[in-house]
Design a protein around this motif. Structure first.
Motif, PDB file in Angstrom:
ATOM      1  N   GLU A   1       7.475  20.017   8.423  1.00 51.78           N
ATOM      2  CA  GLU A   1       6.344  19.670   9.300  1.00 51.78           C
ATOM      3  C   GLU A   1       5.049  19.509   8.496  1.00 51.78           C
ATOM      4  OE1 GLU A   1       5.909  18.623  13.278  1.00 51.78           O
ATOM      5  OE2 GLU A   1       7.682  19.199  12.177  1.00 51.78           O
ATOM      6  N   ILE A   2       4.811  20.420   7.585  1.00 50.67           N
ATOM      7  CA  ILE A   2       3.572  20.370   6.804  1.00 50.67           C
ATOM      8  C   ILE A   2       3.516  19.132   5.923  1.00 50.67           C
ATOM      9  CG2 ILE A   2       2.297  21.500   4.935  1.00 50.67           C
ATOM     10  CD1 ILE A   2       3.200  24.199   6.225  1.00 50.67           C
ATOM     11  N   ASP A   3       4.603  18.835   5.200  1.00 50.93           N
ATOM     12  CA  ASP A   3       4.609  17.668   4.312  1.00 50.93           C
ATOM     13  C   ASP A   3       4.431  16.366   5.093  1.00 50.93           C
ATOM     14  OD1 ASP A   3       4.950  19.419   2.216  1.00 50.93           O
ATOM     15  OD2 ASP A   3       7.041  18.870   1.821  1.00 50.93           O
ATOM     16  N   LEU A   4       5.058  16.291   6.258  1.00 50.82           N
ATOM     17  CA  LEU A   4       4.915  15.103   7.086  1.00 50.82           C
ATOM     18  C   LEU A   4       3.481  14.975   7.604  1.00 50.82           C
ATOM     19  CD1 LEU A   4       6.687  12.755   8.005  1.00 50.82           C
ATOM     20  CD2 LEU A   4       7.281  14.091  10.023  1.00 50.82           C
TER      21      LEU A   4
ATOM     22  N   GLN B   1      -1.928  12.428   7.485  1.00 51.97           N
ATOM     23  CA  GLN B   1      -3.374  12.583   7.280  1.00 51.97           C
ATOM     24  C   GLN B   1      -3.862  11.688   6.143  1.00 51.97           C
ATOM     25  OE1 GLN B   1      -4.538  16.528   6.150  1.00 51.97           O
ATOM     26  NE2 GLN B   1      -6.708  16.073   6.254  1.00 51.97           N
ATOM     27  N   ARG B   2      -3.120  11.650   5.050  1.00 51.18           N
ATOM     28  CA  ARG B   2      -3.511  10.846   3.887  1.00 51.18           C
ATOM     29  C   ARG B   2      -3.517   9.353   4.230  1.00 51.18           C
ATOM     30  NH1 ARG B   2       0.419  12.238   0.789  1.00 51.18           N
ATOM     31  NH2 ARG B   2       1.659  10.348   0.972  1.00 51.18           N
ATOM     32  N   ILE B   3      -2.468   8.895   4.905  1.00 51.30           N
ATOM     33  CA  ILE B   3      -2.370   7.471   5.242  1.00 51.30           C
ATOM     34  C   ILE B   3      -3.465   7.058   6.222  1.00 51.30           C
ATOM     35  CG2 ILE B   3      -0.948   5.765   6.464  1.00 51.30           C
ATOM     36  CD1 ILE B   3       1.468   7.161   5.177  1.00 51.30           C
ATOM     37  N   VAL B   4      -3.641   7.843   7.274  1.00 49.27           N
ATOM     38  CA  VAL B   4      -4.674   7.521   8.262  1.00 49.27           C
ATOM     39  C   VAL B   4      -6.046   7.503   7.601  1.00 49.27           C
ATOM     40  CG1 VAL B   4      -5.852   8.365  10.332  1.00 49.27           C
ATOM     41  CG2 VAL B   4      -3.344   8.292  10.256  1.00 49.27           C
TER      42      VAL B   4
ATOM     43  N   TYR C   1       0.837  -1.205   0.000  1.00 48.49           N
ATOM     44  CA  TYR C   1       0.000   0.000   0.000  1.00 48.49           C
ATOM     45  C   TYR C   1       0.873   1.258   0.000  1.00 48.49           C
ATOM     46  CZ  TYR C   1      -2.102   4.000   2.224  1.00 48.49           C
ATOM     47  OH  TYR C   1      -2.441   5.291   2.526  1.00 48.49           O
ATOM     48  N   LEU C   2       1.889   1.298   0.868  1.00 52.84           N
ATOM     49  CA  LEU C   2       2.765   2.474   0.949  1.00 52.84           C
ATOM     50  C   LEU C   2       3.524   2.696  -0.357  1.00 52.84           C
ATOM     51  CD1 LEU C   2       4.140   1.911   4.545  1.00 52.84           C
ATOM     52  CD2 LEU C   2       2.585   3.754   3.823  1.00 52.84           C
ATOM     53  N   ALA C   3       4.009   1.606  -0.966  1.00 52.65           N
ATOM     54  CA  ALA C   3       4.758   1.709  -2.219  1.00 52.65           C
ATOM     55  C   ALA C   3       3.876   2.223  -3.348  1.00 52.65           C
ATOM     56  CB  ALA C   3       5.366   0.361  -2.589  1.00 52.65           C
ATOM     57  N   SER C   4       2.597   1.840  -3.337  1.00 54.67           N
ATOM     58  CA  SER C   4       1.691   2.273  -4.408  1.00 54.67           C
ATOM     59  C   SER C   4       1.092   3.652  -4.159  1.00 54.67           C
ATOM     60  CB  SER C   4       0.568   1.251  -4.591  1.00 54.67           C
ATOM     61  OG  SER C   4      -0.282   1.244  -3.465  1.00 54.67           O
ATOM     62  N   ASP C   5       1.286   4.193  -2.967  1.00 51.64           N
ATOM     63  CA  ASP C   5       0.735   5.502  -2.602  1.00 51.64           C
ATOM     64  C   ASP C   5       1.266   6.616  -3.493  1.00 51.64           C
ATOM     65  OD1 ASP C   5      -0.523   7.439  -0.521  1.00 51.64           O
ATOM     66  OD2 ASP C   5       1.584   8.038  -0.611  1.00 51.64           O
ATOM     67  N   GLY C   6       2.511   6.498  -3.932  1.00 54.32           N
ATOM     68  CA  GLY C   6       3.095   7.510  -4.812  1.00 54.32           C
ATOM     69  C   GLY C   6       3.743   8.674  -4.089  1.00 54.32           C
ATOM     70  N   GLY C   7       3.567   8.769  -2.790  1.00 53.30           N
ATOM     71  CA  GLY C   7       4.117   9.893  -2.053  1.00 53.30           C
ATOM     72  C   GLY C   7       5.464   9.625  -1.403  1.00 53.30           C
ATOM     73  N   PHE C   8       5.989   8.403  -1.584  1.00 50.23           N
ATOM     74  CA  PHE C   8       7.216   8.028  -0.884  1.00 50.23           C
ATOM     75  C   PHE C   8       8.311   7.616  -1.854  1.00 50.23           C
ATOM     76  CE2 PHE C   8       3.610   7.084   1.848  1.00 50.23           C
ATOM     77  CZ  PHE C   8       3.899   7.947   2.892  1.00 50.23           C
TER      78      PHE C   8
ATOM     79  N   ALA D   1      18.943   8.731   2.135  1.00 50.32           N
ATOM     80  CA  ALA D   1      19.677   9.786   1.444  1.00 50.32           C
ATOM     81  C   ALA D   1      19.346  11.155   2.037  1.00 50.32           C
ATOM     82  CB  ALA D   1      19.333   9.775  -0.041  1.00 50.32           C
ATOM     83  N   PRO D   2      20.357  12.018   2.202  1.00 53.45           N
ATOM     84  CA  PRO D   2      20.091  13.389   2.655  1.00 53.45           C
ATOM     85  C   PRO D   2      19.133  14.084   1.684  1.00 53.45           C
ATOM     86  CG  PRO D   2      22.438  12.920   2.656  1.00 53.45           C
ATOM     87  CD  PRO D   2      21.761  11.765   1.967  1.00 53.45           C
ATOM     88  N   GLY D   3      18.298  14.956   2.229  1.00 49.75           N
ATOM     89  CA  GLY D   3      17.369  15.717   1.396  1.00 49.75           C
ATOM     90  C   GLY D   3      16.128  14.952   0.987  1.00 49.75           C
ATOM     91  N   ILE D   4      15.964  13.721   1.506  1.00 48.88           N
ATOM     92  CA  ILE D   4      14.834  12.898   1.085  1.00 48.88           C
ATOM     93  C   ILE D   4      13.514  13.603   1.408  1.00 48.88           C
ATOM     94  CG2 ILE D   4      14.577  11.541   3.195  1.00 48.88           C
ATOM     95  CD1 ILE D   4      14.316   9.131   1.081  1.00 48.88           C
ATOM     96  N   GLN D   5      12.627  13.573   0.439  1.00 49.86           N
ATOM     97  CA  GLN D   5      11.316  14.195   0.624  1.00 49.86           C
ATOM     98  C   GLN D   5      10.503  13.419   1.654  1.00 49.86           C
ATOM     99  OE1 GLN D   5      10.432  17.146  -0.888  1.00 49.86           O
ATOM    100  NE2 GLN D   5      12.572  17.124  -1.469  1.00 49.86           N
ATOM    101  N   LEU D   6      10.180  12.184   1.337  1.00 54.56           N
ATOM    102  CA  LEU D   6       9.448  11.326   2.272  1.00 54.56           C
ATOM    103  C   LEU D   6       9.852   9.875   2.034  1.00 54.56           C
ATOM    104  CD1 LEU D   6       5.825  12.773   2.170  1.00 54.56           C
ATOM    105  CD2 LEU D   6       7.219  12.539   4.215  1.00 54.56           C
ATOM    106  N   ALA D   7      10.031   9.147   3.110  1.00 54.56           N
ATOM    107  CA  ALA D   7      10.280   7.707   3.045  1.00 54.56           C
ATOM    108  C   ALA D   7       9.405   7.059   4.108  1.00 54.56           C
ATOM    109  CB  ALA D   7      11.751   7.401   3.301  1.00 54.56           C
TER     110      ALA D   7
END
Length: 147
Positions: free
Chosen positions: A82-85, A90-93, A15-22, A34-40
């Motif tokens: 903070e906002i992106d996290l 919110q999306r996952i929950v 599910y997380l892999a198919s979410d597209g946000g990670f 990796a440094p600078g990673i958006q979301l993992a």
């Protein structure tokens, strides 16, 4: 009797892999990101308990997993960390609570006991802002009682 948590972990990781946000979605805690990673994201077990057995010998269990989201805490602008996290949490929950049929043997998410804790973690000498989503799942028939 043995608990089969493999399918539970694989279903959430899928599910997380198919979410597209990670950038990355793993089973287990990564050794480094990796440094600078958006979301993992990573998913791992927190606990398993037997809730009961049914007449056909099947089981009803509680599998509690943690979904940990990571973002580089030094990313700029700072407010976006903070906002992106928060948006990802919110999306996952929302997705998990809205999809009571996660497939395999997962019956539903115990939304009343779901929670998110925020903090920081050092991976490979790099500090990340994290959000740990505790997800209690009601699982059917991953263990079978033998007579």
């Amino acid at each position: 009797m043995a608990f089969s948590v493999k399918s539970t972990l694989e279903k959430i990781q899928s599910y997380l892999a198919s979410d597209g946000g990670f950038k990355t979605a793993l089973i287990g805690e990564p050794k480094a990101l990796a440094p600078g990673i958006q979301l993992a994201a990573a998913v791992y077990m927190q606990g398993v308990s037997m809730e009961g057995f049914v007449v056909d010998g099947g089981s009803i269990e509680s599998h509690v997993i943690t979904i940990r989201l990571y973002i580089d805490m030094l990313r700029e602008p700072v407010k976006d960390v903070e906002i992106d996290l928060a948006v990802a949490v919110q999306r996952i929950v929302s997705d998990l609570l809205g999809d009571f049929d996660l497939g395999t043997t997962v019956r539903n998410v115990d939304g009343a006991n779901m929670r998110t804790d925020w903090g920081y973690v050092d991976l490979g000498g790099k500090m990340f802002r994290v959000a740990d989503i505790t997800v209690p799942l009601i699982v059917d028939n991953s263990a079978t009682a033998a007579a």
